[in-house]
Enzyme design. Structure first.
Site, PDB file in Angstrom:
ATOM      1  N   SER A 166       0.219 -26.119 -42.359  1.00 40.15           N
ATOM      2  CA  SER A 166      -0.498 -27.205 -43.036  1.00 40.15           C
ATOM      3  C   SER A 166      -1.899 -26.758 -43.435  1.00 40.15           C
ATOM      4  CB  SER A 166      -0.605 -28.424 -42.115  1.00 40.15           C
ATOM      5  OG  SER A 166      -1.445 -29.397 -42.702  1.00 40.15           O
ATOM      6  N   HIS A 168      -4.313 -28.574 -43.751  1.00 40.97           N
ATOM      7  CA  HIS A 168      -5.277 -29.354 -42.981  1.00 40.97           C
ATOM      8  C   HIS A 168      -5.816 -28.566 -41.783  1.00 40.97           C
ATOM      9  CE1 HIS A 168      -4.981 -33.179 -45.123  1.00 40.97           C
ATOM     10  NE2 HIS A 168      -3.685 -32.951 -45.244  1.00 40.97           N
ATOM     11  N   ASP A 175      -6.805 -35.706 -47.528  1.00 41.90           N
ATOM     12  CA  ASP A 175      -5.954 -36.653 -48.236  1.00 41.90           C
ATOM     13  C   ASP A 175      -6.826 -37.879 -48.488  1.00 41.90           C
ATOM     14  OD1 ASP A 175      -3.843 -34.927 -47.987  1.00 41.90           O
ATOM     15  OD2 ASP A 175      -3.017 -35.905 -46.219  1.00 41.90           O
ATOM     16  N   GLU A 229       1.273 -34.026 -55.008  1.00 45.99           N
ATOM     17  CA  GLU A 229       0.483 -34.882 -54.112  1.00 45.99           C
ATOM     18  C   GLU A 229      -0.850 -35.224 -54.777  1.00 45.99           C
ATOM     19  OE1 GLU A 229       0.069 -33.228 -50.216  1.00 45.99           O
ATOM     20  OE2 GLU A 229       2.215 -33.374 -49.759  1.00 45.99           O
ATOM     21  N   TRP A 231      -3.065 -37.116 -53.996  1.00 43.39           N
ATOM     22  CA  TRP A 231      -4.091 -37.504 -53.024  1.00 43.39           C
ATOM     23  C   TRP A 231      -4.694 -36.303 -52.278  1.00 43.39           C
ATOM     24  CZ3 TRP A 231       1.157 -38.514 -52.492  1.00 43.39           C
ATOM     25  CH2 TRP A 231       1.824 -37.722 -51.551  1.00 43.39           C
ATOM     26  N   HIS A 232      -4.085 -35.132 -52.402  1.00 37.47           N
ATOM     27  CA  HIS A 232      -4.462 -33.986 -51.577  1.00 37.47           C
ATOM     28  C   HIS A 232      -5.436 -33.068 -52.338  1.00 37.47           C
ATOM     29  CE1 HIS A 232      -3.510 -31.002 -48.292  1.00 37.47           C
ATOM     30  NE2 HIS A 232      -4.040 -30.204 -49.201  1.00 37.47           N
TER      31      HIS A 232
END
Length: 261
Positions: A166, A168, A175, A229, A231-232
């Site tokens: 990930s 993240h 996000d 995505e 939002w990412h």
């Protein structure tokens, strides 16, 4: 008189014969593909090379080893968490990021607020252990719905990345959605439909001004191995972000160009 005239005519003919033979010997007939064609082809190749070079003239002087360009994804694992001293709290939230990204994000958020799109962070930094908890929980939920382990894992991978894979984990990704979307679609806040919103379009259009890119754009799924995505967002630094946006690249494609320079 006739004799002199004859001598003059023969002399003229001789000159033309000598000139013609000399020209034939020193410069043969040129046909398509001859010296002129070769010269033109060389010039064309030179021009093409200059064009290619000019296209790469604006490639930033960056290195694939820069901290802001760390690649983590389905094919690229982060074997261990980044050190705790690199992580800091994002003001007024319970989220964290790499401390070097917090100021750029705050500037991005303030600009969004002024544009009428106050932001909500859905997710930011996540440790490998936390990602494992999230992933395993999703797998268990699908198994409880009647799926076998493989089916449950495959279904989970559609919306959640395996631990160590990930982005993240890097502390460089967020996000984010706007408040209106979060309040209206709280049950399915991370939906591709968010990309149709004016707020999502604003974020995608202005992210590079603050060093961020839309990490998983539509139409690039074969390269990123991640579904679209909207939002990412991922921090890569302003000069890198501008180049990536202007040339419509993914981070993977950009790193390939840096490797080739």
């Amino acid at each position: 008189m006739k004799r002199y005239l004859k001598i003059i005519i023969l002399s003229i003919v001789g000159v033309f014969l000598i000139y013609g033979i000399n020209r034939f010997v020193t410069k043969p007939f040129e046909e398509p593909g001859g010296q002129e064609a070769v010269a033109k082809d060389s010039t064309s190749k030179t021009d093409e090379g200059q064009t290619q070079n000019s296209e790469n003239d604006d490639l930033p002087d960056s290195s694939v080893d820069d901290w802001s360009l760390t690649l983590v994804g389905p094919d690229d694992a982060l074997e261990k968490d980044i050190s705790a001293d690199k992580i800091a709290d994002i003001p007024n939230t319970n989220m964290q990021l790499d401390k070097r990204v917090i100021e750029p994000y705050q500037e991005f958020s303030e600009a969004a607020q002024k544009a009428g799109y106050p932001l909500v962070i859905i997710s930011a930094y996540r440790s490998i252990d936390y990602q494992k908890q999230v992933f395993d929980t999703r797998v268990a939920q699908f198994e409880n719905q009647g799926m076998d382990e493989k089916e449950a894992e495959d279904k989970t991978k559609e919306t959640s990345t395996e631990p160590k894979h990930s982005e993240h984990h890097t502390g460089l990704a967020l996000d984010i959605v706007d408040e209106n979307w979060q309040q209206s679609y709280s049950d399915e806040v991370l939906s591709a439909d968010f990309g149709k919103e004016d707020s999502a379009k604003w974020l995608a259009d202005h992210a590079s001004d603050y060093g961020f890119i839309l990490r998983y754009p539509k139409g690039k799924e074969e390269i990123t191995k991640i579904s679209y995505e909207p939002w990412h967002f991922r921090y890569v630094g302003k000069k890198n972000a501008k180049y990536i946006e202007e040339h419509e690249l993914t981070l993977e494609e950009y790193l390939d160009q840096l490797n080739e320079k």
